[in-house]
Design an enzyme around this catalytic site. Structure first.
Site, PDB file in Angstrom:
ATOM      1  N   PRO A   1       3.455  50.840  -3.221  1.00 31.40           N
ATOM      2  CA  PRO A   1       2.139  50.225  -3.063  1.00 31.40           C
ATOM      3  C   PRO A   1       1.068  51.299  -3.053  1.00 31.40           C
ATOM      4  CG  PRO A   1       3.220  50.377  -0.936  1.00 31.40           C
ATOM      5  CD  PRO A   1       4.185  50.931  -1.949  1.00 31.40           C
TER       6      PRO A   1
ATOM      7  N   GLU B   1       0.493  43.920 -15.963  1.00 34.05           N
ATOM      8  CA  GLU B   1      -0.713  43.096 -15.873  1.00 34.05           C
ATOM      9  C   GLU B   1      -1.869  44.053 -15.675  1.00 34.05           C
ATOM     10  OE1 GLU B   1      -3.589  41.475 -13.672  1.00 34.05           O
ATOM     11  OE2 GLU B   1      -2.236  39.961 -12.859  1.00 34.05           O
TER      12      GLU B   1
END
Length: 537
Positions: A202, A274
């Site tokens: 992350p 994405e």
């Protein structure tokens, strides 16, 4: 803060909301919470994250080396072999338990999301909604998506063909900062349901939300070693993740996405990306302008515009442009900006100095080259160091950076058009193709226009949430907006390898029973013609 950050335009809008007395960062991110969550990070170094509302340090976190990333993959791979042997319904049940825990304890993660991203509580709740929907969908649908399937064999009845779906192994996941819950655990859930392990990186600035989700998923029954977390600078840790993964998923900028794709391609492993967008909203001449104006506010300014599928270009038919802009700018000007860990504000902060710099650069460049600020157009350091007013620009042209570059902030440009063909052509005139929106009273007309737009998702009479929230259908981008899809069957099957098992019975696929080669070829030719006549696929 630069001089550009203190310059105010006379057309500014955005009303500050006085924060009520309540929880502070120190109340939420306690030493006990940090110690508990960071135990899951493989890392011997040290780094820090910051709170956008204040600019102050929020947490001290471990930092990983490339060697520690390799160790995380080793542990994940050992856990994955055991997990793949677990029946898919048992794996899916973990997701359903996680769904219930998430909704029950959402207030904990809402605080973390707000503190790490600076977004409002309602916009943070969008992440909870999205993750709950994904958990429910794959928790219920994974067994059907992953079941073995029978196919017609080369010789019907004599060739039994079964398609199996096998997990890829260990998925390397690189998650962004803007939606730290949804784009971490939300993307990992189908990978786990398909029998994979995950090593996730992350963004350091928003790692606590992802670590909280991991803890909750382990509480729901996920084996702890199955989800490894590593932290550190993207150029250091990101390539290490790609170097060891059996499949890579990345959400972020188009530039970095190309690098991830190159790294995956060099190892002949798959990836899904994405990436960015310059999303358009089309307001047709028969649109309900009041509903369109309200929808445009949500589409343009949710999470302060730091949403890959938010709208940055507004194409409005000339016949309704005056009425639409009057209502849209009034609603934008009335938006409430706030820093509270409570519901009530309409828009929060930008997430970083880098994002604020990009917004300021785009707006000031546009104004210098002749654009008009209809509302907004100025930073708001009186509210917080990274606040910027929701901004509407008119008169934007190709010579301006905001015209084609992704701003990723609370800025939208308005363009007028006279017919549908013009609107579609202009909306498609971008290398991106992520999301778009069409507003009309005629549903059939809206669907027809939608089919002409080159974006992975199109919303009719909504900005982005209708398509994104429909988790049974695929979501992703065309062109420079990425590869692959999340959600639906594609969102879980991408985490699998298709294996065909063909069992031949009675007759071999070759000359037999005394037939020579020529006779066998003649027999097979007749059989092929018969199969076509019988329309057997």
């Amino acid at each position: 803060m630069t001089a550009a950050h203190t310059r105010h335009h006379p057309t500014g809008g955005g009303n500050p909301v006085a924060p009520p007395a309540g929880r502070t960062a120190a109340d939420v991110v306690t030493p006990e919470l940090l110690a508990r969550l960071t135990r899951a990070v493989t890392g011997s170094g040290s780094t820090v994250s910051h709170a956008p509302f204040t600019g102050k340090v929020l947490a001290e976190l471990p930092e990983s080396t490339p060697e520690e990333v390799a160790g995380a993959f080793t542990r994940a791979r050992a856990a994955q072999h055991r997990w793949a042997a677990v029946p898919v319904r048992t794996r899916a049940a973990v997701l359903l338990r996680f769904h219930d825990l998430l909704l029950r304890r959402q207030s904990e993660v809402l605080d973390l999301i707000q503190l790490e991203t600076g977004k409002t509580r309602l916009h943070a709740h969008e992440e909870v909604q999205a993750v709950a929907m994904a958990a429910r969908h794959y928790g219920l649908a994974a067994p059907a998506y992953l079941r073995s399937r029978r196919h017609t064999g080369v010789l019907p009845l004599l060739t039994r063909v079964t398609e199996l779906r096998l997990p890829r192994g260990v998925v390397g996941q690189i998650a962004p900062w803007n939606y730290p819950l949804e784009l971490s655990v939300g993307d990992a859930l189908p990978a786990f349901a398909a029998g994979n392990a995950v090593v996730m990186k992350p963004d350091t600035e928003t790692a606590l939300s992802a670590l909280w989700a991991r803890e909750l998923l382990v509480e729901a029954g996920l084996p702890a070693d199955l989800w490894q977390v590593v932290l550190g600078e993207g150029p250091v840790v990101g390539p290490a993740v790609v170097a060891h993964a059996d499949y890579v998923t990345f959400t972020g900028s188009t530039r970095t996405g190309r690098e991830v794709a190159q790294g995956a391609a060099a190892r002949l492993v798959g990836c899904s990306l994405e990436l960015g967008g310059k999303n358009a909203m089309l307001v047709l001449d028969d649109a309900d302008v009041d509903k369109a104006a309200a929808g445009a506010v949500r589409a343009c300014f949710s999470s302060a515009g730091q949403l890959c599928i938010s709208v940055e270009r507004l194409f409005v038919h000339s016949a309704v442009a005056g009425r639409f802009l009057e209502r849209f700018t009034a609603r934008t000007r009335a938006m409430r900006l706030g820093v509270s860990l409570a519901y009530g504000a309409d828009m929060g902060s930008l997430a970083s100095e880098r994002q604020l710099d990009a917004v300021v650069r785009h707006v000031e460049d546009a104004v210098a080259k002749g654009a008009t600020v209809l509302t907004g157009g100025r930073p708001r350091p009186d509210i917080g160091p990274l606040f910027y007013e929701p901004t509407v620009l008119d008169g934007v042209g190709p010579e301006m950076a905001v015209y084609a570059e992704e701003t990723f902030g609370p800025v939208v440009s308005v363009y007028r058009f006279d017919d549908e063909d013009e609107a579609v052509e202009r909306a498609n005139a971008t290398p991106y193709g992520l999301n778009s929106s069409v507003w009309t009273r005629d549903a059939r007309r809206g669907r027809a226009v939608a089919a002409r737009l080159r974006t992975g998702t199109v919303n009719v009479n909504e900005g982005y949430a209708a398509a994104y929230g429909s988790v049974g259908a695929p979501m992703g981008g065309m062109g420079d907006s990425g590869l692959g899809r999340r959600h639906g069957s594609e969102g879980i099957l991408k985490f699998t390898e298709a294996q065909t098992v063909a069992e031949q019975r009675v007759l071999p696929l070759g000359p037999a029973f005394g037939l020579d080669d020529q006779a066998y070829a003649k027999l097979l030719t007749g059989g092929l013609r018969a199969l076509k006549t019988l329309r057997l696929r």
